[in-house]
Design a protein around this motif. Structure first.
Motif, mmCIF file in Angstrom:
data_model
loop_
_atom_site.group_PDB
_atom_site.id
_atom_site.type_symbol
_atom_site.label_atom_id
_atom_site.label_comp_id
_atom_site.label_asym_id
_atom_site.label_seq_id
_atom_site.Cartn_x
_atom_site.Cartn_y
_atom_site.Cartn_z
ATOM 1 N N ARG A 59 0.770 -1.082 0.003
ATOM 2 C CA ARG A 59 -0.001 0.129 -0.010
ATOM 3 C C ARG A 59 0.852 1.200 -0.101
ATOM 4 N N THR A 60 2.004 1.257 0.965
ATOM 5 C CA THR A 60 2.736 2.274 0.812
ATOM 6 C C THR A 60 4.047 2.253 -0.170
ATOM 7 N N GLY A 61 4.045 1.385 -1.014
ATOM 8 C CA GLY A 61 5.415 1.623 -2.180
ATOM 9 C C GLY A 61 6.392 0.922 -1.595
ATOM 10 N N ASP A 62 6.650 0.299 -0.314
ATOM 11 C CA ASP A 62 7.815 -0.282 0.132
ATOM 12 C C ASP A 62 7.978 -1.644 -0.020
ATOM 13 N N GLU A 63 7.425 -2.243 -0.854
ATOM 14 C CA GLU A 63 7.394 -3.718 -1.150
ATOM 15 C C GLU A 63 8.698 -4.222 -1.624
ATOM 16 N N ASP A 64 9.597 -3.354 -2.031
ATOM 17 C CA ASP A 64 10.910 -3.973 -2.378
ATOM 18 C C ASP A 64 11.923 -3.566 -1.420
ATOM 19 N N ASP A 65 11.667 -2.955 -0.118
ATOM 20 C CA ASP A 65 12.621 -2.297 0.754
ATOM 21 C C ASP A 65 12.601 -3.284 2.129
ATOM 22 N N PRO A 66 13.412 -4.220 2.467
ATOM 23 C CA PRO A 66 13.245 -4.955 3.615
ATOM 24 C C PRO A 66 13.519 -4.291 4.747
ATOM 25 N N ALA A 67 13.856 -3.070 4.641
ATOM 26 C CA ALA A 67 14.263 -2.030 5.993
ATOM 27 C C ALA A 67 13.178 -1.078 6.202
ATOM 28 N N ALA A 68 12.189 -1.261 5.299
ATOM 29 C CA ALA A 68 10.981 -0.261 5.350
ATOM 30 C C ALA A 68 9.957 -0.587 6.714
ATOM 31 N N ALA A 69 9.481 0.352 6.842
ATOM 32 C CA ALA A 69 8.467 0.250 8.227
ATOM 33 C C ALA A 69 7.876 -0.772 8.501
ATOM 34 N N PRO A 70 7.122 -1.103 7.531
ATOM 35 C CA PRO A 70 6.113 -2.416 7.508
ATOM 36 C C PRO A 70 7.110 -3.595 7.786
ATOM 37 N N PHE A 71 8.079 -3.896 7.168
ATOM 38 C CA PHE A 71 8.941 -5.317 7.490
ATOM 39 C C PHE A 71 9.648 -5.038 8.677
ATOM 40 N N ASN A 72 10.165 -3.915 9.047
ATOM 41 C CA ASN A 72 10.800 -3.578 10.173
ATOM 42 C C ASN A 72 10.125 -3.815 11.401
ATOM 43 N N SER A 73 8.451 -3.542 11.396
ATOM 44 C CA SER A 73 7.645 -3.976 12.532
ATOM 45 C C SER A 73 7.745 -5.192 12.917
ATOM 46 N N LEU A 74 8.256 -6.158 12.113
ATOM 47 C CA LEU A 74 8.228 -7.540 12.222
ATOM 48 C C LEU A 74 9.709 -8.153 12.676
ATOM 49 N N ARG A 75 10.340 -7.209 13.046
ATOM 50 C CA ARG A 75 11.594 -7.616 13.346
ATOM 51 C C ARG A 75 11.719 -8.623 14.444
ATOM 52 N N GLY A 76 10.931 -7.915 15.568
ATOM 53 C CA GLY A 76 10.860 -8.798 16.826
ATOM 54 C C GLY A 76 10.525 -10.261 16.459
ATOM 55 N N LEU A 77 9.570 -10.501 15.732
ATOM 56 C CA LEU A 77 8.699 -11.776 15.355
ATOM 57 C C LEU A 77 9.801 -12.602 14.547
ATOM 58 N N PHE A 78 10.417 -11.746 13.431
ATOM 59 C CA PHE A 78 11.179 -12.461 12.628
ATOM 60 C C PHE A 78 12.510 -13.064 13.493
ATOM 61 N N ILE A 79 13.058 -12.351 14.443
ATOM 62 C CA ILE A 79 13.980 -12.898 15.463
ATOM 63 C C ILE A 79 13.635 -13.962 16.312
ATOM 64 N N GLU A 80 12.507 -14.064 16.820
ATOM 65 C CA GLU A 80 11.790 -15.317 17.427
ATOM 66 C C GLU A 80 11.832 -16.193 16.433
ATOM 67 N N LEU A 81 11.004 -16.051 15.508
ATOM 68 C CA LEU A 81 10.845 -17.412 14.602
ATOM 69 C C LEU A 81 12.157 -18.103 13.902
ATOM 70 N N ALA A 82 12.802 -16.946 13.570
ATOM 71 C CA ALA A 82 14.231 -17.483 12.882
ATOM 72 C C ALA A 82 15.013 -17.865 14.065
ATOM 73 N N GLY A 83 15.235 -17.530 15.234
ATOM 74 C CA GLY A 83 15.890 -18.043 16.313
ATOM 75 C C GLY A 83 15.526 -19.383 16.767
ATOM 76 N N ARG A 84 14.297 -19.702 16.522
ATOM 77 C CA ARG A 84 13.652 -20.906 16.828
ATOM 78 C C ARG A 84 13.908 -22.160 15.822
ATOM 79 N N ARG A 85 13.792 -21.647 14.505
ATOM 80 C CA ARG A 85 14.694 -22.642 13.457
ATOM 81 C C ARG A 85 15.825 -22.772 13.609
ATOM 82 N N THR A 86 16.570 -21.853 13.939
ATOM 83 C CA THR A 86 17.973 -21.999 14.101
ATOM 84 C C THR A 86 18.483 -22.887 15.189
ATOM 85 N N ARG A 87 17.678 -22.851 16.431
ATOM 86 C CA ARG A 87 17.808 -23.919 17.607
ATOM 87 C C ARG A 87 17.503 -25.071 17.034
#
Length: 287
Positions: A59-87
């Motif tokens: 919607r905001t035109g940030d579909e190509d930017d992994p550092a944009a606010a929509p993706f950055n807002s999920l950082r905590g979730l990604f750390i948890e999910l990726a960390g679980r898979r890594t463990r």
């Protein structure tokens, strides 16, 4: 052109939000979200958060930017999910493959939804899902590196144990190659144990050390001096002939350091130091 892109983004965002329940249902059993012991309600919340972030990104035109606010807002979730898979043993590339599997169900729903599905709208959706994969990949790599660092530190700590040989006597048996990191951990562990146990004598046994260079020798000497400052006598035992020759060639002065040929000799000296009498074989050890 910009207006058309905004319109396409709004259309894709609307699709994601309208079909959120179906997308969640198709994602919830995939390995990235569900490792088998997750709370189903939490899995649903996690999936929903990702769907809404994707919608916001297009919607905001940030579909190509992994550092944009929509993706950055999920950082905590990604750390948890990726960390679980890594463990669980997944590498960063394996996690990326798992995230890549999220795309199929969404694209299938998009194509089967009917109505006008132009190339531009499809490209926006695919780009957003690809950027999601990149964002998770970056975090997975960082998480893997952090886990490796933690494991290395734990191995270093395990490779430099502090052993209580007798009341008031501690020993650190060093084995293998000594570097600055291991030497520093050995010193810190020993000094902490001296404080915790009120030790009077500490033995650094280097029987199993293959090589001693100037830097390692300096660490050993610093450990001896630091132990003395903590009120404990420090003994270095197990200096093999080759290491003794190397230390002499390097000009390392051990004149003020108590040394013994082996751990048994060092223990006998330590017992005497704290007031015990060590008798010949067949005798006893007593006050």
């Amino acid at each position: 052109m910009a207006e058309q892109q905004r319109h396409s983004g709004a259309e894709v965002a609307s699709f994601l939000l309208e079909r959120e329940a179906e997308i969640i249902d198709s994602w919830r059993r995939l390995p990235f979200f569900d490792s088998g012991d997750n709370d189903p309600a939490q899995v649903e919340r996690d999936c929903g958060a990702v769907v809404r972030a994707l919608a916001e990104a297009v919607r905001t035109g940030d579909e190509d930017d992994p550092a944009a606010a929509p993706f950055n807002s999920l950082r905590g979730l990604f750390i948890e999910l990726a960390g679980r898979r890594t463990r669980l043993g997944d590498s960063a590339s394996e996690i990326a493959v798992e995230v890549g599997r999220l795309k199929g169900p969404v694209v299938h729903l998009w194509k089967s939804a009917g109505g006008h599905r132009g190339v531009e709208q499809t490209a926006l959706l695919v780009d957003a899902l690809g950027t999601l994969r990149v964002a998770v990949m970056e975090i997975a790599v960082a998480t893997s590196a952090e886990l490796i660092q933690q494991q290395q530190e734990q191995l270093l700590e395990l490779s430099t144990p502090v052993i209580r040989l007798w009341r008031g006597i501690l020993a650190v048996p060093l084995i293998g190659t000594l570097d600055s990191a291991r030497s520093q951990i050995a010193m810190e562990s020993l000094l902490q144990a001296i404080v915790d146990q009120g030790a009077e004598v500490a033995i650094l046994d280097i029987t199993g050390v293959s090589m001693v260079d100037t830097m390692v020798a300096q660490h050993l000497l610093k450990t001896v001096m630091a132990a003395r400052m903590m009120g404990a006598e420090c003994i270095i035992s197990g200096i093999r002939p080759q290491i003794a020759q190397t230390m002499v060639q390097l000009g390392i002065d051990l004149e003020e350091v108590t040394t013994r040929a082996g751990l048994a000799d060092a223990l006998a000296f330590a017992l005497t130091k704290i007031g015990y009498q060590v008798t010949a074989p067949g005798g006893a050890i007593g006050r």
